[in-house]
Scaffold this motif. Structure first.
Motif, PDB file in Angstrom:
ATOM      1  N   TYR A   1      90.308 -39.645   3.306  1.00  0.00           N
ATOM      2  CA  TYR A   1      89.141 -39.686   2.388  1.00  0.00           C
ATOM      3  C   TYR A   1      87.793 -40.006   3.711  1.00  0.00           C
ATOM      4  O   TYR A   1      87.004 -39.402   3.873  1.00  0.00           O
TER       5      TYR A   1
ATOM      6  N   GLN B   1      95.722 -42.186  -0.547  1.00  0.00           N
ATOM      7  CA  GLN B   1      94.075 -41.452  -0.780  1.00  0.00           C
ATOM      8  C   GLN B   1      92.848 -41.943   0.269  1.00  0.00           C
ATOM      9  O   GLN B   1      92.167 -41.171   0.958  1.00  0.00           O
TER      10      GLN B   1
ATOM     11  N   LYS C   1      87.653 -45.108  -8.378  1.00  0.00           N
ATOM     12  CA  LYS C   1      88.650 -45.234  -9.549  1.00  0.00           C
ATOM     13  C   LYS C   1      90.247 -45.904  -9.257  1.00  0.00           C
ATOM     14  O   LYS C   1      90.502 -46.740 -10.089  1.00  0.00           O
ATOM     15  N   GLY C   2      90.403 -45.344  -8.017  1.00  0.00           N
ATOM     16  CA  GLY C   2      91.139 -46.012  -7.519  1.00  0.00           C
ATOM     17  C   GLY C   2      91.460 -47.522  -6.965  1.00  0.00           C
ATOM     18  O   GLY C   2      91.910 -48.544  -7.331  1.00  0.00           O
TER      19      GLY C   2
ATOM     20  N   ILE D   1      82.580 -36.762  -4.581  1.00  0.00           N
ATOM     21  CA  ILE D   1      83.574 -36.015  -5.736  1.00  0.00           C
ATOM     22  C   ILE D   1      84.307 -37.669  -4.954  1.00  0.00           C
ATOM     23  O   ILE D   1      85.837 -38.499  -5.764  1.00  0.00           O
ATOM     24  N   LEU D   2      84.703 -38.396  -3.023  1.00  0.00           N
ATOM     25  CA  LEU D   2      85.673 -38.593  -2.745  1.00  0.00           C
ATOM     26  C   LEU D   2      85.067 -39.882  -3.132  1.00  0.00           C
ATOM     27  O   LEU D   2      86.412 -40.670  -3.393  1.00  0.00           O
TER      28      LEU D   2
ATOM     29  N   ARG E   1      86.843 -40.554  -7.280  1.00  0.00           N
ATOM     30  CA  ARG E   1      87.876 -41.133  -6.683  1.00  0.00           C
ATOM     31  C   ARG E   1      88.472 -42.184  -6.564  1.00  0.00           C
ATOM     32  O   ARG E   1      89.206 -43.183  -7.276  1.00  0.00           O
TER      33      ARG E   1
END
Length: 311
Positions: free
Chosen positions: A289, A285, A258-259, A251-252, A255
């Motif tokens: 992390y 983020q 994507k960033g 999940i991390l 994300r």
């Protein structure tokens, strides 16, 4: 000439908070947490008191590195808005005091860690302090745009240190934890560099944004994030990983990737239009992390005795 009163002089006397700020407490918190994770997930347990002393020594060593870095970088810090209020450039602490504190804490932390844990751990701590204070601060930071990449090794040693404190030896799992922080450091700092604008250029620091341009920096953020993902996921298949860690890591990393992709797609016009909101979001983020990755590793270890964690 204006006469300076005794009350005015006392206003500029350093307090405990000023000396504590020399130790870079926010950086120290990450060092302590990742070192604790390395110690907790290691296959050999330490006595709680010895473990607490070992973590304290690692924290003091990290603080010593911070003080030495602030002593050497006082001229740079004074020219950057982000760092101008630090104790030395603001005049609250003398540079010589910072040097003395850094050297004293370095010696104390290394010797005490050797006595509390083992001398291999002490040697790694000594090398880490030397690498951050000398190799990174005095050489790499002012000489190459790869300063963050190579210098990131200093911040990657704490989980390896925690592991060695417990086991007295190294292992692939410990080096993978090292690799996680090492690969995370460049996109973390380059995302910051994209929105602090001219700070690094004003200070003469050859950050990638200044030497290679902002388009190149965006490319590097995406490239290093792509390299980070397999390292993070690989830990999940080792003896310290498990289904919980893999789920959290997946999940991390989705994300984070994507960033990084969003940063890569943007140009400076788009970034300036929304005041670098995407870059700031990716930087924020990146701050949690590592905490969530290492927290998941410790949770796997904690649940293992109940048959709920690990493989």
């Amino acid at each position: 000439m204006t006469e300076i009163s005794a009350d005015d002089t006392r206003l500029h006397e350093p307090g405990m908070g000023d000396y504590f700020a020399l130790l870079k407490p926010r950086v120290m918190s990450l060092v302590v947490f990742t070192a604790l994770a390395g110690l907790v997930v290691a296959p050999v347990s330490m006595h709680p008191i010895e473990a607490a002393i070992a973590i304290l020594c690692i924290a003091v060593g990290a603080g010593a590195s911070g003080a030495l870095n602030m002593w050497w970088d006082a001229d740079i810090d004074a020219r950057m808005r982000r760092t101008a209020k630090r104790p030395i450039p603001s005049g609250r602490v003398e540079a010589g005091e910072a040097l003395a504190i850094g050297l004293a804490l370095s010696g104390f932390s290394v010797v005490m860690l050797g006595l509390a844990a083992n001398w291999l751990a002490a040697a790694i701590l000594a090398f880490t302090i030397f690498f951050y204070a000398v190799v990174y601060s005095m050489w790499l930071k002012r000489s190459t745009p790869q300063n963050i990449v190579i210098g990131g090794a200093a911040g990657a040693f704490p989980p390896l240190l925690g592991w060695v404190c417990a086991t007295g030896s190294m292992a692939p799992e410990a080096w993978l934890m090292f690799g996680l922080i090492f690969m995370w450091t460049p996109p973390h700092f380059w995302a910051l560099a994209l929105f602090v604008k001219s700070d690094y250029g004003d200070a003469g620091v050859p950050m990638l944004t200044e030497t290679n341009g902002r388009r190149s920096t965006r490319n590097h953020v995406l490239g290093y994030t792509l390299a980070l993902v397999p390292v993070a996921l690989a830990i999940g298949f080792t003896s310290i990983g498990g289904p919980l860690y893999l789920a959290v890591s997946a999940i991390l990393n989705i994300r984070f990737l994507k960033g990084a992709w969003d940063i890569w797609r943007r140009d400076e016009g788009q970034a300036e239009a929304d005041n670098y909101e995407t870059e700031k979001a990716v930087f924020r983020q990146s701050l949690y992390y590592l905490f969530l990755h290492f927290g998941a590793l410790m949770l796997e270890t904690s649940l293992a005795p109940f048959g709920l964690g690990g493989w």
